[in-house]
Write an enzyme that holds these catalytic residues in place. Structure first.
Site, mmCIF file in Angstrom:
data_model
loop_
_atom_site.group_PDB
_atom_site.id
_atom_site.type_symbol
_atom_site.label_atom_id
_atom_site.label_comp_id
_atom_site.label_asym_id
_atom_site.label_seq_id
_atom_site.Cartn_x
_atom_site.Cartn_y
_atom_site.Cartn_z
ATOM 1 N N THR A 266 0.796 -1.289 -0.238
ATOM 2 C CA THR A 266 -0.397 -0.541 0.445
ATOM 3 C C THR A 266 0.770 1.233 0.069
ATOM 4 O O THR A 266 2.122 1.621 0.407
ATOM 5 C CB THR A 266 -1.189 -0.191 0.932
ATOM 6 O OG1 THR A 266 -0.185 -0.163 3.328
ATOM 7 C CG2 THR A 266 -1.644 -1.095 1.130
ATOM 8 N N LYS B 283 -13.025 18.591 10.558
ATOM 9 C CA LYS B 283 -13.839 18.931 12.221
ATOM 10 C C LYS B 283 -13.739 19.859 12.942
ATOM 11 O O LYS B 283 -13.346 20.269 13.087
ATOM 12 C CB LYS B 283 -13.734 17.876 13.269
ATOM 13 C CG LYS B 283 -14.270 15.956 13.153
ATOM 14 C CD LYS B 283 -12.561 15.174 13.478
ATOM 15 C CE LYS B 283 -12.866 14.082 12.975
ATOM 16 N NZ LYS B 283 -12.120 13.639 12.460
#
Ligand code: AMP
Length: 560
Positions: free
Chosen positions: A189, A446
């Site tokens: 990955t 956020k």
């Protein structure tokens, strides 16, 4: 267990295993004389291709490669890589496609971790290989790949040069049948945190993936994306998820294939023109490079169908490509998923709607392809409604997902928690069956108690005519937790500051697309945005850069 009816096979019945060799053998049946092309250097027929795969199998076997061994390749996209994609798994060995864009340290880690026994090295990577050679713990032999006249290199335990060895080898090899659950490929990955993780795929998985991919690209949607008359050129690296598995599908169908070597946007455009390429796939940033190539200025790319995946496709890029004649279709997948999960499909209902609505759907991550199950899951493992509104983590099941991470049982178990593969992406699923990726979980911003999608904001900012490239990340803010920060590359001669961007975003706030906290109070105008080894926005690097610029009061910054 259900008591279903299982009928034992007749005596002598042959149970055909799903092996990659069967894909190779079908392509030549359709088109013996069709060509496989490498840059402006090599072209040969499927008949020669099949012979070369057999020759390579003989070379590897004679050099001592046995079933179960791992054979690694360090190369750009080439006809030789295609030969490796077949010959290595077809003798029962495992192909490790090395991500040559990782750091030398990470490449070393992946090669030792994967147990690479035998390595094929392109001459361009000899210095890189030499820099780690002394620390490789499992490699026994090397083989040189080169386009140069010089057919040798200073590599330890060098068996020889590819073309010389192939020329001397027999063009016949009796490829055996074996268990279809044997591992065929592995790679690592490209995550930007921690060590890369090894994913792996079996022959059965790759064959099923190829069949599903070919049937979806060949039959769904209003325009056939991939048929036997198409000319295929990959623009995503073969080291990354087998160039999305399309070389396997293209070979199965006997398509003309064009391999461009190291990606040079000028050469890509020249090859497109000369070889009459009609089908490619790439990430958005590479497409942008192709659109900007000098060789392509003033050219109409009409007839070029490109699948875009790996990152969100925004409306501006879709429209810019369309204006140049390119038809884009979005798809979604990841290293862990082989990769194909979903692809845009404009069904009858959408076809009857407006062009604007069709584009909205063409640029989403698409509808799960046959045999894939997709769901949305809450943090505590509950499946959530597919109502187009409820957000949660996208989780998957399909016959071709990596069944774990190589030698990392704990991480594998986390990947498969609750029996579904966790993507790490926040998404919604809607009534049309579309997946809409809202963000990577770790990239969601956020702010003031609200969750803001960095992808959505990037899409809205990209609609400003001065903006050529954009990345949005959340940066720490003492009052709001996080605030969005935008990094911009502008078109030549254009200017834009934080106030100008605010003016552009205000209407989207007024129409309720985003709340007012989504307007970045600080932006940076730069000449280049950091990318990962496979050309995606490197948000980890971007956050570090911003922190440094802020500490130094950099001149790139523009504040409201
Ligand atoms: P990788 O494993 O490096 O190929 O990265 C996979 C990730 O790329 C996914 O988990 C998504 O975050 C992102 N990705 C891939 N395709 C899309 C898409 N069509 N839209 C948005 N994000 C995508």
């Amino acid at each position: 267990m259900l008591q279903t009816r299982i009928i034992p096979p007749a005596e002598n019945a042959h149970d055909t295993p799903l092996l990659l060799k069967r894909l190779l053998l079908s392509g030549i049946r359709y088109e013996k004389t069709r060509e496989i092309v490498y840059r402006d250097l090599v072209r040969y027929s499927y008949a020669t291709f099949n012979e070369r795969v057999a020759r390579l199998a003989n070379v590897l076997s004679e050099a001592g490669v046995k079933a179960g061994d791992t054979v690694a390749v360090m190369d750009w996209d080439s006809h030789r890589y295609l030969e490796c994609m077949f010959a290595i798994p077809m003798i029962g060995a495992v192909l490790h496609t090395i991500n040559i864009r990782l750091s030398a340290e990470q490449i070393l880690y992946t090669m030792n971790h994967a147990d690479d026994k035998f390595v094929l090295v392109n001459s361009e990577f000899v210095p890189l290989y030499k820099s780690i050679e002394a620390q490789l713990t499992t490699v026994e032999k090397t083989l040189l790949l080169t386009d140069e006249a010089e057919k040798t290199a200073d590599l330890g335990n060098l068996v020889g040069e590819y073309e010389n060895l192939l020329a001397a080898a027999s063009p016949r090899y009796d490829f055996p049948d074996f268990d279809e659950n044997s591992v065929a490929t592995t790679f690592y990955t490209t995550g930007t945190t921690g060590n890369p993780k090894g994913v792996y795929f079996t022959h059965r998985q790759l064959v099923l993936h190829t069949l599903a991919e070919a049937s979806v690209l060949g039959s769904l949607d209003s325009v056939r994306l991939l048929g036997t008359n198409d000319v295929y050129m990959p623009i995503t690296p073969m080291f990354h998820v087998h160039a999305w598995g399309i070389p396997y599908a293209a070979t199965m169908l006997g398509l003309k294939q064009v391999y461009p070597g190291r990606y040079d946007p000028e050469l890509l455009v020249q090859l497109w023109q000369k070889e009459k390429v009609t089908f490619s796939h790439c990430v958005p940033t590479i497409l942008q490079m192709v659109l900007n190539a000098k060789a392509g200025q003033g050219l109409d790319f009409g007839g070029w169908k490109i699948i875009i995946g790996g990152s969100a496709l925004n409306r501006s890029l879709y429209q810019a490509a369309k204006a140049r004649g390119i038809q884009l279709t979005a798809a979604y997948g990841m290293s862990e998923t082989c990769p194909l999960i979903s692809c845009a499909h404009i069904n009858e209902e959408l076809l009857a709607g407006s062009e604007d609505e069709r584009i909205t759907y063409r640029i989403k991550a698409g509808v799960p392809v046959p045999l894939v199950e997709a769901a949305i899951m809450s943090a505590d493992g509950k499946l959530l409604p597919a109502d187009g509104e409820t957000q949660g983590e996208l989780v998957l099941r399909a016959p071709w997902l990596t069944m774990g991470y190589f030698r990392e049982p704990q991480k594998g178990a986390e990947l498969w928690e609750h029996g579904w593969l966790h993507t790490g992406d926040v998404a919604t699923l809607d009534d049309f069956g579309f997946i809409d990726i809202r963000d990577r979980i770790k990239d969601v911003i956020k702010t003031g108690g609200e969750w803001l999608s960095s992808l959505e904001l990037e899409d809205l900012i990209s609609r400003h005519p001065a903006v050529r490239e954009v990345a949005v990340v959340g940066i720490p803010d003492p009052q709001w937790g996080e605030r969005p920060f935008s990094l911009l590359v502008l078109h030549d001669g254009q200017v834009l500051d934080a106030k100008g961007l605010k003016e552009h975003l205000k209407p989207f706030v007024e129409q309720g697309h985003i709340n007012k906290w989504a307007i970045p109070s600080q932006i940076a105008v730069v000449t280049d945005i950091p990318k990962t080894s496979v050309g995606k926005l490197d948000k980890k690097r971007i956050r570090t850069d911003i922190a440094q610029w802020q500490a130094a009061g950099s001149a790139f910054l523009s504040t409201l």
